[in-house]
Design a protein around this motif. Sequence first.
Motif, PDB file in Angstrom:
ATOM      1  N   MET A  40      -0.305  11.794   4.264  1.00  0.00           N
ATOM      2  CA  MET A  40      -0.346  11.431   5.685  1.00  0.00           C
ATOM      3  C   MET A  40       0.263  12.491   6.597  1.00  0.00           C
ATOM      4  O   MET A  40       0.258  12.333   7.828  1.00  0.00           O
ATOM      5  CB  MET A  40       0.387  10.100   5.907  1.00  0.00           C
ATOM      6  N   GLU A  41       0.784  13.568   6.029  1.00  0.00           N
ATOM      7  CA  GLU A  41       1.427  14.620   6.817  1.00  0.00           C
ATOM      8  C   GLU A  41       0.517  15.075   7.962  1.00  0.00           C
ATOM      9  O   GLU A  41      -0.640  15.413   7.763  1.00  0.00           O
ATOM     10  CB  GLU A  41       1.736  15.820   5.915  1.00  0.00           C
ATOM     11  N   GLY A  42       1.054  15.061   9.175  1.00  0.00           N
ATOM     12  CA  GLY A  42       0.271  15.501  10.326  1.00  0.00           C
ATOM     13  C   GLY A  42      -0.493  14.395  11.014  1.00  0.00           C
ATOM     14  O   GLY A  42      -1.100  14.620  12.061  1.00  0.00           O
ATOM     15  N   VAL A  43      -0.462  13.176  10.432  1.00  0.00           N
ATOM     16  CA  VAL A  43      -1.158  12.045  11.041  1.00  0.00           C
ATOM     17  C   VAL A  43      -0.180  10.933  11.409  1.00  0.00           C
ATOM     18  O   VAL A  43      -0.186  10.420  12.524  1.00  0.00           O
ATOM     19  CB  VAL A  43      -2.253  11.480  10.102  1.00  0.00           C
ATOM     20  N   GLY A  44       0.647  10.545  10.480  1.00  0.00           N
ATOM     21  CA  GLY A  44       1.588   9.463  10.721  1.00  0.00           C
ATOM     22  C   GLY A  44       2.546   9.319   9.557  1.00  0.00           C
ATOM     23  O   GLY A  44       2.592  10.167   8.663  1.00  0.00           O
ATOM     24  N   GLU A  45       3.336   8.257   9.566  1.00  0.00           N
ATOM     25  CA  GLU A  45       4.325   8.007   8.530  1.00  0.00           C
ATOM     26  C   GLU A  45       4.104   6.628   7.911  1.00  0.00           C
ATOM     27  O   GLU A  45       3.691   5.693   8.597  1.00  0.00           O
ATOM     28  CB  GLU A  45       5.743   8.087   9.103  1.00  0.00           C
ATOM     29  N   ALA A  46       4.409   6.541   6.640  1.00  0.00           N
ATOM     30  CA  ALA A  46       4.311   5.266   5.936  1.00  0.00           C
ATOM     31  C   ALA A  46       5.650   4.537   5.993  1.00  0.00           C
ATOM     32  O   ALA A  46       6.708   5.162   6.111  1.00  0.00           O
ATOM     33  CB  ALA A  46       3.899   5.492   4.484  1.00  0.00           C
ATOM     34  N   GLU A  47       5.598   3.221   5.905  1.00  0.00           N
ATOM     35  CA  GLU A  47       6.795   2.385   5.882  1.00  0.00           C
ATOM     36  C   GLU A  47       7.259   2.225   4.436  1.00  0.00           C
ATOM     37  O   GLU A  47       6.482   1.843   3.559  1.00  0.00           O
ATOM     38  CB  GLU A  47       6.472   1.012   6.461  1.00  0.00           C
ATOM     39  N   LEU A  48       8.540   2.526   4.173  1.00  0.00           N
ATOM     40  CA  LEU A  48       9.122   2.322   2.848  1.00  0.00           C
ATOM     41  C   LEU A  48       9.720   0.920   2.799  1.00  0.00           C
ATOM     42  O   LEU A  48      10.596   0.580   3.600  1.00  0.00           O
ATOM     43  CB  LEU A  48      10.202   3.369   2.573  1.00  0.00           C
ATOM     44  N   LEU A  49       9.260   0.104   1.852  1.00  0.00           N
ATOM     45  CA  LEU A  49       9.661  -1.295   1.817  1.00  0.00           C
ATOM     46  C   LEU A  49      11.006  -1.529   1.134  1.00  0.00           C
ATOM     47  O   LEU A  49      11.805  -2.344   1.595  1.00  0.00           O
ATOM     48  CB  LEU A  49       8.582  -2.129   1.114  1.00  0.00           C
ATOM     49  N   MET A  50      11.271  -0.852   0.034  1.00  0.00           N
ATOM     50  CA  MET A  50      12.502  -1.123  -0.712  1.00  0.00           C
ATOM     51  C   MET A  50      13.606  -0.191  -0.261  1.00  0.00           C
ATOM     52  O   MET A  50      13.420   1.026  -0.179  1.00  0.00           O
ATOM     53  CB  MET A  50      12.270  -0.964  -2.217  1.00  0.00           C
ATOM     54  N   ASP A  51      14.770  -0.749   0.041  1.00  0.00           N
ATOM     55  CA  ASP A  51      15.920   0.048   0.459  1.00  0.00           C
ATOM     56  C   ASP A  51      16.324   1.014  -0.644  1.00  0.00           C
ATOM     57  O   ASP A  51      16.341   0.656  -1.828  1.00  0.00           O
ATOM     58  CB  ASP A  51      17.107  -0.852   0.792  1.00  0.00           C
ATOM     59  N   GLN A  52      16.675   2.232  -0.233  1.00  0.00           N
ATOM     60  CA  GLN A  52      17.124   3.218  -1.213  1.00  0.00           C
ATOM     61  C   GLN A  52      18.450   2.789  -1.829  1.00  0.00           C
ATOM     62  O   GLN A  52      19.309   2.206  -1.175  1.00  0.00           O
ATOM     63  CB  GLN A  52      17.245   4.583  -0.540  1.00  0.00           C
ATOM     64  N   GLY A  53      18.600   3.093  -3.101  1.00  0.00           N
ATOM     65  CA  GLY A  53      19.783   2.685  -3.822  1.00  0.00           C
ATOM     66  C   GLY A  53      19.648   1.325  -4.475  1.00  0.00           C
ATOM     67  O   GLY A  53      20.522   0.900  -5.223  1.00  0.00           O
ATOM     68  N   SER A  54      18.544   0.635  -4.184  1.00  0.00           N
ATOM     69  CA  SER A  54      18.302  -0.687  -4.773  1.00  0.00           C
ATOM     70  C   SER A  54      17.435  -0.555  -6.014  1.00  0.00           C
ATOM     71  O   SER A  54      16.811   0.474  -6.248  1.00  0.00           O
ATOM     72  CB  SER A  54      17.605  -1.606  -3.761  1.00  0.00           C
ATOM     73  N   SER A  55      17.400  -1.613  -6.787  1.00  0.00           N
ATOM     74  CA  SER A  55      16.519  -1.688  -7.948  1.00  0.00           C
ATOM     75  C   SER A  55      15.395  -2.662  -7.644  1.00  0.00           C
ATOM     76  O   SER A  55      15.637  -3.702  -7.013  1.00  0.00           O
ATOM     77  CB  SER A  55      17.296  -2.169  -9.177  1.00  0.00           C
ATOM     78  N   PRO A  56      14.166  -2.366  -8.059  1.00  0.00           N
ATOM     79  CA  PRO A  56      13.063  -3.303  -7.827  1.00  0.00           C
ATOM     80  C   PRO A  56      13.218  -4.600  -8.606  1.00  0.00           C
ATOM     81  O   PRO A  56      12.571  -5.593  -8.306  1.00  0.00           O
ATOM     82  CB  PRO A  56      11.825  -2.527  -8.285  1.00  0.00           C
ATOM     83  N   HIS A  57      14.108  -4.596  -9.594  1.00  0.00           N
ATOM     84  CA  HIS A  57      14.372  -5.801 -10.371  1.00  0.00           C
ATOM     85  C   HIS A  57      15.271  -6.718  -9.540  1.00  0.00           C
ATOM     86  O   HIS A  57      16.452  -6.447  -9.344  1.00  0.00           O
ATOM     87  CB  HIS A  57      15.060  -5.459 -11.694  1.00  0.00           C
TER      88      HIS A  57
ATOM     89  N   SER B 129      12.320  -7.861   8.590  1.00  0.00           N
ATOM     90  CA  SER B 129      11.616  -6.743   9.236  1.00  0.00           C
ATOM     91  C   SER B 129      10.630  -6.085   8.277  1.00  0.00           C
ATOM     92  O   SER B 129       9.552  -5.623   8.683  1.00  0.00           O
ATOM     93  CB  SER B 129      12.614  -5.696   9.737  1.00  0.00           C
ATOM     94  N   GLN B 130      10.985  -6.050   6.990  1.00  0.00           N
ATOM     95  CA  GLN B 130      10.087  -5.464   6.000  1.00  0.00           C
ATOM     96  C   GLN B 130       8.889  -6.372   5.742  1.00  0.00           C
ATOM     97  O   GLN B 130       7.776  -5.887   5.535  1.00  0.00           O
ATOM     98  CB  GLN B 130      10.859  -5.206   4.706  1.00  0.00           C
ATOM     99  N   VAL B 131       9.113  -7.670   5.773  1.00  0.00           N
ATOM    100  CA  VAL B 131       8.008  -8.616   5.639  1.00  0.00           C
ATOM    101  C   VAL B 131       7.042  -8.472   6.802  1.00  0.00           C
ATOM    102  O   VAL B 131       5.812  -8.475   6.617  1.00  0.00           O
ATOM    103  CB  VAL B 131       8.535 -10.070   5.552  1.00  0.00           C
ATOM    104  N   ARG B 132       7.580  -8.296   8.013  1.00  0.00           N
ATOM    105  CA  ARG B 132       6.718  -8.113   9.195  1.00  0.00           C
ATOM    106  C   ARG B 132       5.895  -6.840   9.076  1.00  0.00           C
ATOM    107  O   ARG B 132       4.692  -6.830   9.397  1.00  0.00           O
ATOM    108  CB  ARG B 132       7.570  -8.087  10.467  1.00  0.00           C
TER     109      ARG B 132
END
Length: 345
Positions: A36-53, A60-63
Amino acid sequence: MVGSFACGAAFSSFAGEVPKVSVSILPVHSLVESVMEGVGEAELLMDQGSSPHGYSLRPSQVRALNKADLIVWVGEGLETFLEKPLEARKENSKVLELMELKGITLLKNRHSGQWAEEAHDHDEHHDEEHEGHSDHDEHSAHDEKHEDHAQEEDGHEHEDEHVHHEDHEHDHGRFDPHIWLSIENAKVIVSRVGSELVEIDPDNAAVYQSNVEKTLADLDVLKQDLKGQVSGYEKTPYLVFHDAYQYFEKEFSLSAVGSVTIDAERKPGAKRISELRDVIRDRKAECIYQEPQFKPVVVEVLAENLDIKIGELDPLGAKLEAGSQAYKTLMSSLGDNLVSCLTKK
């Protein structure tokens, strides 16, 4: 040194609205950002430092997820926190489940947590699979050699436990979801994300296609750099915290002999600790790698009074800044940290 992923793409003057893209985890988000470089940015859903487990989305992430035109996730085997929100998404959003993509190599889960006898079984088969192909055409070679998933279900044995996926449904519990730790899989992801974005936003098709080409070339360079980085350490045994790295191990012919935990959310018991200490002694393991998402106490207990070092590997990039460079940094850091701990004093 690897060049910046997809940098240099000129910002375009697009006529329509920028596609809204939501991505589950940082390594995959980085690959999407490079497209997407040069067009826009993607939304990162999971907070950094967290585990998906066991992670839970904030409101706000659900929205953001509900507004997305494209949602990119690995699959049910990893981001269980996304299953229900995805069911409630808007009807016209596109969901890209990466474990279902054609061209993705899937590896079967290892359940014992001890792989001493399996550590090098893949080498011969891996070499045969890529014989006669350069790193630049390995992807096309994989496409030509996809196995029929139905044949796998009927009992066909894959000696090297590789399954090349053809967009069929599969049992998510059978396969290791850490697919992004294979650079060849990352290339498949980049190509497919590019195709999806071109379909959603044809006004910026040229930018997406250019970014895909740049990113694929950078990934090829990254793979060669990592091969050089780990050269000489392929037969050095080590243990990881949990079984998240077999795609990386197989791609670079490494010799992990076991994991501290079978389930990252459950601490190993006294019996398992005793068994692992025997593995360390018998296999002369050089290092145990903890992970920043989990407390290191169990690793410290395991290493007590043994001639073994403690290092750190991070499959998710817990401390990295999100963006198009994060994937390169993540993979390079895996190589750096692996070699640093395996290097004899």
